[in-house]
Each structure stands twice: as structure tokens, then as C-alpha cells.
Design a protein around this motif. Structure first.
Motif: not given
Length: 250
Positions: A49-55, A68-75, A19-28
Motif C-alpha cells: 500500500a505504501l509503495q502504491a502511494l510512492i508510485d 513522509f508525506v511529499a511536500p506540496a509542489r506548485p502546479a 488530501r484532507r490534511g490529517e497527514y500534512p506535507p512533510g509529516s511522518a
């Protein structure tokens, strides 16, 4: 068995970094073994822990490549009277509008029903637009505007001018809106514009915007590409009410 408190703490830490951008959208994200060593936990705990983030929709797994960090989706927000475009641009998305058609026509049944009591054969401005979000066709929107505002909007370039801005210039004072969002199958009339097969799952928004005297000023139907958009409501006691119900419920 992994400790629930431990894997949840790891998931929370990774989510905060995302959320604070250390791992931006699309990064591994780091590999499971690296995370296991970094947090000093068993491999199974890191995996959970990774499965929780996937969920939670924060990360995605690409077979053979990694996590990978999921791409940002417009809301699409539900707590505002502003237009789709205003909401999306505020979130940093590039939005362009293509005007498919703009003309005076007889209002169809769905629009007349949203409007309320209507005389048969009443003509109104039908404005059909395609919204591209970050270059991808995302929203097919048809708006109806009654007189006297329909005539006042003649000549407006809706590729660059927001409908609500044009209505404000025409003297309409918007006070409230009611909206219903349902799941649907993509119709043939929208499939070509959205570049998706007919029958694809989509979201359909039907919205009635009212003036200060309570009269309907605009009715809209927007077909939203579901995999590109997410619906979000900011809830407080007085600002927005969200009601959930099955088919047929009001």
C-alpha cells in the motif's frame, strides 16, 4: 501474496487522509508495523500500500528516517489565461519577482518565429524576470511586447505589477493563448539565475498570447525548474485541449 483489493483500499484511505490534511506535507506516516496492525493486514500488504502511494508521488521514503508525506509542489495550470504568479498565489504559494532587465531590443529569432510574420530588425520591449516560489528560484521568464504597448509600459515596476495587468491598463484586450511545453537541458544563461548546474533537466514553456483581433500581443519563454513544479491540465469538453507528440510533431 497481498490481496490487490486490500492494499489498494488501504492506499486509497491513506491518500484521502493526506488530501484532507490529517497527514500534512512533510509529516511522518505511521511505521509499516503500525499500519499492519491498524488495518489488520500482513506486513507485506501494508508495504505494498505504501509503495502504491510512492508510485503516485504522495509520499517519499527517507533512508534511516521513515516515510513522509511529499511536500506540496506548485502546479502550473494549462486551463487559464492568467499569469504564472496568479496561478501560484491562488494555490497558496508565496511568489516574488525579480526584474533582471527591461529594455527595447531587436526581437530574436525564436520570438519572431512565435510571433509570425515579422519585419527584420523590429524592436520590442524585452522583459526578463526571475520568479521565486516560496523563496526558491523556480522560473526564468523572458517576455516580448510589441508596439504600441511597449512604449505604454515604460515606467511600470514589474517587480510588483503583473505584466498582464499592466497590458490591460495599457488597453490590450487578451482573448486567447497557445502554449507549448517541452523538456530541455538548462542553458548557461538560465543556470546562474536558477542556481542549478548547466544541463539540469527543465521544462520550457513557449507561449503566444493573442488579442481579440487575433494578433500576437505577447510572446514568452519560461524556463521552469522541473523538480519544483508540476504541470496540470483541467480537462473538459470545451475548456482545454492537450495534445501529446514526439519531437518534431506539431
Amino acid at each position: 501474496m497481498p490481496s490487490p483489493s486490500r492494499y489498494r483500499a488501504i492506499a486509497a484511505d491513506l491518500a484521502e487522509r493526506i488530501r484532507r490534511g490529517e497527514y500534512p506535507p512533510g509529516s511522518a506516516l505511521p511505521a509499516q508495523r503500525e499500519l499492519s496492525a491498524r488495518y489488520d493486514v500482513a506486513l507485506a500488504t501494508a508495504r505494498q500500500a505504501l509503495q502504491a502511494l510512492i508510485d503516485d508521488g504522495l509520499i517519499v521514503v527517507e533512508a534511516g528516517r521513515g516515510t513522509f508525506v511529499a511536500p506540496a509542489r506548485p502546479a502550473y495550470r494549462l486551463d487559464t489565461l492568467r499569469s504564472f504568479v496568479d496561478d501560484l498565489r491562488e494555490q497558496g504559494h508565496h511568489v516574488t519577482t525579480e526584474v533582471v532587465s527591461s529594455s527595447l531590443r531587436t526581437m530574436p529569432g525564436w520570438a519572431a518565429q512565435l510571433w509570425g510574420e515579422r519585419d527584420a530588425g523590429v524592436r520590442a520591449l524585452r522583459l526578463e524576470r526571475l520568479r521565486l516560489v516560496d523563496g526558491a528560484p523556480a522560473i526564468h521568464q523572458v517576455s516580448w511586447v510589441d508596439e504600441p504597448y511597449a512604449s505604454r509600459l515604460r515606467g511600470a515596476d514589474f517587480a510588483v505589477t503583473a505584466l498582464y495587468a499592466a497590458l490591460a491598463d495599457a488597453g490590450m484586450e487578451i482573448a486567447s493563448a497557445s502554449e507549448r511545453i517541452t523538456a530541455a537541458a538548462l542553458s548557461a544563461s538560465s543556470a546562474g539565475l536558477l542556481h542549478r548546474p548547466e544541463g539540469t533537466p527543465v521544462l520550457v514553456s513557449e507561449r503566444v498570447t493573442r488579442t481579440r483581433d487575433g494578433a500576437a500581443g505577447v510572446v514568452d519563454r519560461a524556463v521552469i525548474a522541473g523538480e519544483l513544479m508540476q504541470v496540470r491540465a483541467e480537462r473538459t469538453v470545451h475548456q482545454v485541449s492537450v495534445q501529446w507528440g514526439g519531437p518534431g510533431q506539431r
